[in-house]
Motif scaffolding. Structure first.
Motif, PDB file in Angstrom:
ATOM      1  N   GLU A  94      -9.228  78.370  31.423  1.00 57.08           N
ATOM      2  CA  GLU A  94      -9.292  79.735  30.888  1.00 57.08           C
ATOM      3  C   GLU A  94     -10.663  80.043  30.305  1.00 57.08           C
ATOM      4  OE1 GLU A  94      -5.982  79.568  28.272  1.00 57.08           O
ATOM      5  OE2 GLU A  94      -4.499  79.892  29.869  1.00 57.08           O
ATOM      6  N   GLN A  95     -11.359  79.010  29.813  1.00 60.07           N
ATOM      7  CA  GLN A  95     -12.719  79.216  29.318  1.00 60.07           C
ATOM      8  C   GLN A  95     -13.652  79.663  30.445  1.00 60.07           C
ATOM      9  OE1 GLN A  95     -14.122  78.923  26.125  1.00 60.07           O
ATOM     10  NE2 GLN A  95     -12.011  78.874  25.416  1.00 60.07           N
ATOM     11  N   CYS A 253     -19.598  76.220  32.666  1.00 60.59           N
ATOM     12  CA  CYS A 253     -19.686  76.655  31.280  1.00 60.59           C
ATOM     13  C   CYS A 253     -19.965  75.443  30.415  1.00 60.59           C
ATOM     14  CB  CYS A 253     -18.368  77.313  30.858  1.00 60.59           C
ATOM     15  SG  CYS A 253     -18.313  77.841  29.129  1.00 60.59           S
ATOM     16  N   ASP A 254     -20.933  75.569  29.546  1.00 60.81           N
ATOM     17  CA  ASP A 254     -21.257  74.490  28.616  1.00 60.81           C
ATOM     18  C   ASP A 254     -20.545  74.767  27.292  1.00 60.81           C
ATOM     19  OD1 ASP A 254     -22.253  72.542  27.029  1.00 60.81           O
ATOM     20  OD2 ASP A 254     -24.326  73.249  27.062  1.00 60.81           O
ATOM     21  N   LEU A 255     -19.454  74.054  27.043  1.00 59.41           N
ATOM     22  CA  LEU A 255     -18.709  74.259  25.804  1.00 59.41           C
ATOM     23  C   LEU A 255     -19.270  73.424  24.665  1.00 59.41           C
ATOM     24  CD1 LEU A 255     -15.018  74.386  27.073  1.00 59.41           C
ATOM     25  CD2 LEU A 255     -16.563  76.271  26.564  1.00 59.41           C
ATOM     26  N   GLY A 256     -20.093  72.423  25.004  1.00 62.50           N
ATOM     27  CA  GLY A 256     -20.678  71.592  23.964  1.00 62.50           C
ATOM     28  C   GLY A 256     -19.658  70.684  23.308  1.00 62.50           C
ATOM     29  N   VAL A 262     -17.936  72.268  31.643  1.00 66.82           N
ATOM     30  CA  VAL A 262     -16.761  72.531  32.471  1.00 66.82           C
ATOM     31  C   VAL A 262     -17.226  73.185  33.765  1.00 66.82           C
ATOM     32  CG1 VAL A 262     -14.470  73.581  32.562  1.00 66.82           C
ATOM     33  CG2 VAL A 262     -15.467  72.953  30.360  1.00 66.82           C
ATOM     34  N   VAL A 263     -16.735  72.696  34.901  1.00 63.15           N
ATOM     35  CA  VAL A 263     -17.157  73.215  36.196  1.00 63.15           C
ATOM     36  C   VAL A 263     -15.942  73.529  37.064  1.00 63.15           C
ATOM     37  CG1 VAL A 263     -19.410  72.085  36.252  1.00 63.15           C
ATOM     38  CG2 VAL A 263     -17.396  70.853  37.057  1.00 63.15           C
ATOM     39  N   ALA A 264     -16.096  74.507  37.943  1.00 56.58           N
ATOM     40  CA  ALA A 264     -15.067  74.855  38.920  1.00 56.58           C
ATOM     41  C   ALA A 264     -15.705  74.823  40.304  1.00 56.58           C
ATOM     42  CB  ALA A 264     -14.491  76.244  38.631  1.00 56.58           C
ATOM     43  N   PHE A 265     -15.112  74.048  41.216  1.00 55.98           N
ATOM     44  CA  PHE A 265     -15.589  73.938  42.585  1.00 55.98           C
ATOM     45  C   PHE A 265     -14.525  74.446  43.550  1.00 55.98           C
ATOM     46  CE2 PHE A 265     -18.155  70.605  40.555  1.00 55.98           C
ATOM     47  CZ  PHE A 265     -19.409  70.860  41.098  1.00 55.98           C
ATOM     48  N   GLU A 266     -14.982  74.886  44.710  1.00 60.23           N
ATOM     49  CA  GLU A 266     -14.062  75.261  45.782  1.00 60.23           C
ATOM     50  C   GLU A 266     -14.360  74.406  47.006  1.00 60.23           C
ATOM     51  OE1 GLU A 266     -13.222  79.121  48.591  1.00 60.23           O
ATOM     52  OE2 GLU A 266     -13.485  79.455  46.440  1.00 60.23           O
ATOM     53  N   LYS A 267     -13.309  73.879  47.631  1.00 64.41           N
ATOM     54  CA  LYS A 267     -13.485  73.054  48.827  1.00 64.41           C
ATOM     55  C   LYS A 267     -13.712  73.956  50.035  1.00 64.41           C
ATOM     56  CE  LYS A 267     -13.234  69.391  51.525  1.00 64.41           C
ATOM     57  NZ  LYS A 267     -12.001  68.583  51.592  1.00 64.41           N
ATOM     58  N   GLY A 283     -29.301  74.542  39.234  1.00 66.67           N
ATOM     59  CA  GLY A 283     -29.577  75.588  38.261  1.00 66.67           C
ATOM     60  C   GLY A 283     -28.949  75.290  36.933  1.00 66.67           C
ATOM     61  N   MET A 284     -27.717  74.776  36.966  1.00 71.05           N
ATOM     62  CA  MET A 284     -27.047  74.437  35.719  1.00 71.05           C
ATOM     63  C   MET A 284     -27.750  73.267  35.033  1.00 71.05           C
ATOM     64  SD  MET A 284     -23.051  73.482  35.050  1.00 71.05           S
ATOM     65  CE  MET A 284     -23.213  71.801  35.605  1.00 71.05           C
TER      66      MET A 284
END
Length: 305
Positions: A94-95, A253-256, A262-267, A283-284
């Motif tokens: 959700e973040q 997203c870097d929650l620290g 946190v990363v989201a990938f798509e296959k 880039g990240m």
């Protein structure tokens, strides 16, 4: 606890041997600590905040409230591992702006079937009733109650066994590490069949991130979604490995703190399209270098399960 821990370690090694995987010293040390945390968390209610032992009064009060035992409270205070509570919520997803219930609905409607896998589910919201607003695997189970075991299949792994009995269509895979996910092929999850693969903490503690990413990519179906958190020092490694597995990054997203990146990938349907993942992750990585220049190459400590 010592007997249970020894048995869990033995069964974890058996699963790793089945896929020809031998953990190195650092990985085995992490697994041993993970087993210890799992067994400790069995004694606590889900999502219980445990104060630091640096504040002994608050810590002892909280542990006595949870265990109801002076002996267990004192032992926990003297224990060499950090006591933690488990939960298994979708908070990290959700973040990033992902509603996993919505994602699951969309995939079920498009494909006619849905297989969800959570790495390190712990209580998974199933041992303690979830609240109406809770977003976890128990929420998915309730939402898809009529489809469970027919078109919807929910799976989760753990380092120890948490559940003796589960509803139809929900499966626990105990004694499985994040890097050891290939063993699931022998436990009812064929490669290329997982629509959503999620981990809130288990992948974070995995020392062999390369093996975890390769296994996750192999399990995901084309268009499958992978969400997990990782330690900042692994960002470069993830960048190098993602494209090889045909994974394209959608969000990060870097929650620290103890949540890391946190990363989201798509296959992707073909490996050629995976190159975009390397560009995005690079880039990240640059962003991380600017924000946390002092962390480069430094071990990232966490006491969260």
């Amino acid at each position: 606890m010592f007997i249970a821990a020894a048995r869990a370690r033995k069964l974890i090694l058996r699963n790793l041997e089945a896929i020809g995987y031998e953990p190195d010293e650092a990985a085995w040390r992490s697994i041993r600590m993970g087993v210890k945390r799992d067994l400790q968390a069995h004694r606590l209610r889900p999502n219980v905040p445990i104060p630091s032992r640096r504040n002994p009064v608050r810590y002892l009060k909280a542990m006595f409230r949870e265990t109801g035992s002076i002996y267990d409270t004192l032992v926990s205070f003297l224990h060499d591992g950090t006591w933690t509570s488990s939960g298994g919520s979708f908070r990290l997803a959700e973040q990033l702006g992902f509603d996993l219930v919505h994602e699951a609905n969309r995939r079920l409607q498009a494909d006619g079937t849905l297989r969800y896998l959570e790495v390190g589910g712990g209580w998974a919201g199933l041992k303690s009733p979830a609240s109406g607003s809770s977003r976890d695997i128990a929420g998915l189970a309730k939402h898809f109650e009529r489809d469970l075991g027919q078109s919807v299949f929910l799976h989760f792994t753990n380092l120890t066994q948490w559940h003796a009995d589960l509803p139809k269509g929900i499966f626990e895979h105990p004694y499985v590490t994040a890097a050891g996910l290939p063993v699931l092929d022998t436990q009812g999850i064929p490669p290329g069949t997982v629509g959503i693969l999620y981990s809130q903490a288990a992948a974070y503690f995995e020392t062999d991130v390369k093996s975890f990413l390769a296994a996750a990519a192999a399990l995901l179906c084309p268009g499958g979604l992978l969400i997990f958190n990782l330690r900042p020092e692994y960002v470069g490694l993830v960048s190098d490995c993602a494209g090889t597995g045909g994974l394209t990054m959608r969000k990060s997203c870097d929650l620290g703190g103890m949540n890391g990146v946190v990363v989201a990938f798509e296959k992707q349907p073909s490996l050629k399209k995976g190159r975009a993942a390397v560009v995005d992750m690079t880039g990240m990585k640059s962003l991380r270098a600017k924000q946390y220049p002092a962390e480069k190459g430094r071990p990232y400590a966490s006491n969260q399960r």
